[in-house]
Design a protein around this motif. Structure first.
Motif, PDB file in Angstrom:
ATOM      1  N   GLN A 179      -9.748 -38.739 -27.211  1.00 37.25           N
ATOM      2  CA  GLN A 179      -8.504 -39.348 -26.746  1.00 37.25           C
ATOM      3  C   GLN A 179      -8.573 -40.867 -26.815  1.00 37.25           C
ATOM      4  O   GLN A 179      -7.631 -41.531 -27.230  1.00 37.25           O
ATOM      5  N   LEU A 180      -9.717 -41.434 -26.436  1.00 34.67           N
ATOM      6  CA  LEU A 180      -9.880 -42.879 -26.454  1.00 34.67           C
ATOM      7  C   LEU A 180      -9.843 -43.434 -27.874  1.00 34.67           C
ATOM      8  O   LEU A 180      -9.301 -44.513 -28.115  1.00 34.67           O
ATOM      9  N   CYS A 181     -10.364 -42.690 -28.831  1.00 35.30           N
ATOM     10  CA  CYS A 181     -10.470 -43.175 -30.204  1.00 35.30           C
ATOM     11  C   CYS A 181      -9.320 -42.736 -31.106  1.00 35.30           C
ATOM     12  O   CYS A 181      -9.310 -43.076 -32.284  1.00 35.30           O
ATOM     13  N   SER A 182      -8.367 -42.011 -30.591  1.00 32.10           N
ATOM     14  CA  SER A 182      -7.276 -41.548 -31.447  1.00 32.10           C
ATOM     15  C   SER A 182      -6.367 -42.708 -31.852  1.00 32.10           C
ATOM     16  O   SER A 182      -6.394 -43.785 -31.263  1.00 32.10           O
ATOM     17  N   ASN A 183      -5.575 -42.491 -32.852  1.00 31.83           N
ATOM     18  CA  ASN A 183      -4.717 -43.520 -33.429  1.00 31.83           C
ATOM     19  C   ASN A 183      -3.747 -44.069 -32.388  1.00 31.83           C
ATOM     20  O   ASN A 183      -3.165 -43.327 -31.611  1.00 31.83           O
ATOM     21  N   THR A 184      -3.546 -45.391 -32.415  1.00 25.71           N
ATOM     22  CA  THR A 184      -2.665 -46.049 -31.450  1.00 25.71           C
ATOM     23  C   THR A 184      -1.281 -46.328 -32.015  1.00 25.71           C
ATOM     24  O   THR A 184      -0.357 -46.623 -31.265  1.00 25.71           O
ATOM     25  N   GLY A 185      -1.154 -46.292 -33.340  1.00 21.62           N
ATOM     26  CA  GLY A 185       0.114 -46.646 -33.964  1.00 21.62           C
ATOM     27  C   GLY A 185       0.196 -48.108 -34.346  1.00 21.62           C
ATOM     28  O   GLY A 185       1.147 -48.544 -34.992  1.00 21.62           O
ATOM     29  N   PRO A 189      -2.221 -53.743 -38.290  1.00 21.02           N
ATOM     30  CA  PRO A 189      -2.296 -55.202 -38.394  1.00 21.02           C
ATOM     31  C   PRO A 189      -1.551 -55.710 -39.627  1.00 21.02           C
ATOM     32  O   PRO A 189      -1.310 -54.961 -40.577  1.00 21.02           O
ATOM     33  N   ALA A 190      -1.199 -56.980 -39.590  1.00 21.00           N
ATOM     34  CA  ALA A 190      -0.499 -57.602 -40.716  1.00 21.00           C
ATOM     35  C   ALA A 190      -1.418 -57.652 -41.926  1.00 21.00           C
ATOM     36  O   ALA A 190      -2.606 -57.906 -41.809  1.00 21.00           O
ATOM     37  N   ARG A 191      -0.844 -57.381 -43.081  1.00 15.92           N
ATOM     38  CA  ARG A 191      -1.573 -57.475 -44.354  1.00 15.92           C
ATOM     39  C   ARG A 191      -0.728 -58.273 -45.328  1.00 15.92           C
ATOM     40  O   ARG A 191       0.370 -58.690 -44.992  1.00 15.92           O
ATOM     41  N   GLN A 192      -1.185 -58.434 -46.515  1.00 13.45           N
ATOM     42  CA  GLN A 192      -0.500 -59.240 -47.516  1.00 13.45           C
ATOM     43  C   GLN A 192       0.952 -58.795 -47.674  1.00 13.45           C
ATOM     44  O   GLN A 192       1.247 -57.765 -48.261  1.00 13.45           O
ATOM     45  N   GLY A 193       1.862 -59.589 -47.136  1.00 16.93           N
ATOM     46  CA  GLY A 193       3.281 -59.318 -47.269  1.00 16.93           C
ATOM     47  C   GLY A 193       3.832 -58.247 -46.336  1.00 16.93           C
ATOM     48  O   GLY A 193       5.027 -58.021 -46.293  1.00 16.93           O
ATOM     49  N   VAL A 194       2.978 -57.551 -45.612  1.00 13.45           N
ATOM     50  CA  VAL A 194       3.416 -56.505 -44.689  1.00 13.45           C
ATOM     51  C   VAL A 194       3.245 -57.022 -43.264  1.00 13.45           C
ATOM     52  O   VAL A 194       2.132 -57.376 -42.868  1.00 13.45           O
ATOM     53  N   PRO A 195       4.306 -57.080 -42.474  1.00 10.46           N
ATOM     54  CA  PRO A 195       4.169 -57.612 -41.107  1.00 10.46           C
ATOM     55  C   PRO A 195       3.418 -56.644 -40.190  1.00 10.46           C
ATOM     56  O   PRO A 195       3.300 -55.455 -40.464  1.00 10.46           O
ATOM     57  N   GLU A 196       2.938 -57.189 -39.104  1.00  6.57           N
ATOM     58  CA  GLU A 196       2.256 -56.404 -38.079  1.00  6.57           C
ATOM     59  C   GLU A 196       3.228 -55.389 -37.476  1.00  6.57           C
ATOM     60  O   GLU A 196       4.393 -55.685 -37.263  1.00  6.57           O
ATOM     61  N   LYS A 197       2.727 -54.181 -37.212  1.00  4.47           N
ATOM     62  CA  LYS A 197       3.525 -53.155 -36.536  1.00  4.47           C
ATOM     63  C   LYS A 197       2.839 -52.845 -35.210  1.00  4.47           C
ATOM     64  O   LYS A 197       1.722 -52.338 -35.183  1.00  4.47           O
ATOM     65  N   ARG A 198       3.518 -53.213 -34.131  1.00  2.00           N
ATOM     66  CA  ARG A 198       2.960 -53.004 -32.793  1.00  2.00           C
ATOM     67  C   ARG A 198       3.880 -52.064 -32.026  1.00  2.00           C
ATOM     68  O   ARG A 198       5.028 -52.387 -31.777  1.00  2.00           O
ATOM     69  N   PRO A 199       3.388 -50.885 -31.617  1.00  3.57           N
ATOM     70  CA  PRO A 199       4.221 -49.965 -30.830  1.00  3.57           C
ATOM     71  C   PRO A 199       4.635 -50.584 -29.501  1.00  3.57           C
ATOM     72  O   PRO A 199       3.981 -51.498 -29.000  1.00  3.57           O
ATOM     73  N   LEU A 200       5.689 -50.069 -28.941  1.00  2.00           N
ATOM     74  CA  LEU A 200       6.146 -50.518 -27.635  1.00  2.00           C
ATOM     75  C   LEU A 200       5.036 -50.306 -26.599  1.00  2.00           C
ATOM     76  O   LEU A 200       4.358 -49.281 -26.608  1.00  2.00           O
ATOM     77  N   ASN A 201       4.820 -51.282 -25.741  1.00  2.00           N
ATOM     78  CA  ASN A 201       3.790 -51.263 -24.689  1.00  2.00           C
ATOM     79  C   ASN A 201       2.361 -51.221 -25.225  1.00  2.00           C
ATOM     80  O   ASN A 201       1.453 -50.753 -24.544  1.00  2.00           O
ATOM     81  N   TYR A 202       2.172 -51.685 -26.455  1.00  2.00           N
ATOM     82  CA  TYR A 202       0.814 -51.798 -26.978  1.00  2.00           C
ATOM     83  C   TYR A 202       0.273 -53.150 -26.589  1.00  2.00           C
ATOM     84  O   TYR A 202       0.982 -54.140 -26.693  1.00  2.00           O
ATOM     85  N   PRO A 203      -0.905 -53.287 -26.104  1.00  2.00           N
ATOM     86  CA  PRO A 203      -2.007 -52.356 -25.941  1.00  2.00           C
ATOM     87  C   PRO A 203      -2.113 -51.738 -24.547  1.00  2.00           C
ATOM     88  O   PRO A 203      -3.089 -51.072 -24.250  1.00  2.00           O
ATOM     89  N   LEU A 204      -1.100 -51.933 -23.688  1.00  2.00           N
ATOM     90  CA  LEU A 204      -1.179 -51.381 -22.333  1.00  2.00           C
ATOM     91  C   LEU A 204      -1.335 -49.865 -22.345  1.00  2.00           C
ATOM     92  O   LEU A 204      -2.137 -49.315 -21.578  1.00  2.00           O
ATOM     93  N   ASP A 205      -0.578 -49.179 -23.212  1.00  2.00           N
ATOM     94  CA  ASP A 205      -0.700 -47.722 -23.277  1.00  2.00           C
ATOM     95  C   ASP A 205      -2.077 -47.300 -23.786  1.00  2.00           C
ATOM     96  O   ASP A 205      -2.608 -46.270 -23.382  1.00  2.00           O
ATOM     97  N   PHE A 206      -2.651 -48.098 -24.671  1.00  2.00           N
ATOM     98  CA  PHE A 206      -3.994 -47.801 -25.172  1.00  2.00           C
ATOM     99  C   PHE A 206      -5.016 -47.868 -24.041  1.00  2.00           C
ATOM    100  O   PHE A 206      -5.864 -46.996 -23.902  1.00  2.00           O
ATOM    101  N   PHE A 207      -4.930 -48.886 -23.205  1.00  2.00           N
ATOM    102  CA  PHE A 207      -5.889 -49.028 -22.113  1.00  2.00           C
ATOM    103  C   PHE A 207      -5.651 -48.012 -21.004  1.00  2.00           C
ATOM    104  O   PHE A 207      -6.549 -47.758 -20.201  1.00  2.00           O
TER     105      PHE A 207
END
Length: 145
Positions: A25-31, A34-52
């Motif tokens: 559960q701790l290591c599962s995908n968070t959604g 990170p930003a890459r060449q020409g692709v903006p960062e995608k951050r889910p709502l309430n990230y990283p609070l939901d992860f913690f």
């Protein structure tokens, strides 16, 4: 991350790995992507609070740790940097720690303005770009908007 866990699980067997469900559960995908060449960062709502929130730590313990970092010089660096303008350098390690620890107690981060003001005034008066893990840095102005 998931592949490494499954490989280890298959190698060791279910009976020998304690708390495998919590580790998965701790290591599962968070959604988060990170930003890459020409692709903006995608951050889910309430990230990283939901992860913690995936792994709960007692609020009282986290509160004591935050208070200790907020109120004291735990690495005794202020005596090495006696000038007031060097305070953020002296407390840089504590600033990185409190940045991460605050995610374990989101009520302080989101609702306790007085305590956050104390933390910001002590640890981030002139330094808003901080390292938080092995060469990773974060701009708090962008992150905490």
């Amino acid at each position: 991350r998931e592949t490494i866990i499954i490989s280890y699980y298959r190698y060791k067997g279910q009976a020998t790995i304690a708390k495998i469900n919590e580790v998965c559960q701790l290591c599962s995908n968070t959604g988060y992507t990170p930003a890459r060449q020409g692709v903006p960062e995608k951050r889910p709502l309430n990230y990283p609070l939901d992860f913690f929130k995936r792994y709960q730590i007692q609020d009282q313990l986290v509160g004591h740790i935050i208070d200790q970092i907020k109120d004291d010089d735990i690495y005794h660096q202020l005596k090495c940097y006696p000038k007031a303008e060097h305070r953020s350098v002296a407390l840089a390690n504590q600033a990185s720690m409190v940045f991460v620890i605050l995610f374990f107690q989101p009520t302080v981060l989101n609702e306790n303005g007085e305590k956050m003001r104390e933390i910001v005034m002590k640890h981030f008066p002139d330094n808003w770009v901080i390292p938080y893990y092995q060469g990773f840095v974060i701009d708090l102005v962008d992150f905490w908007k």
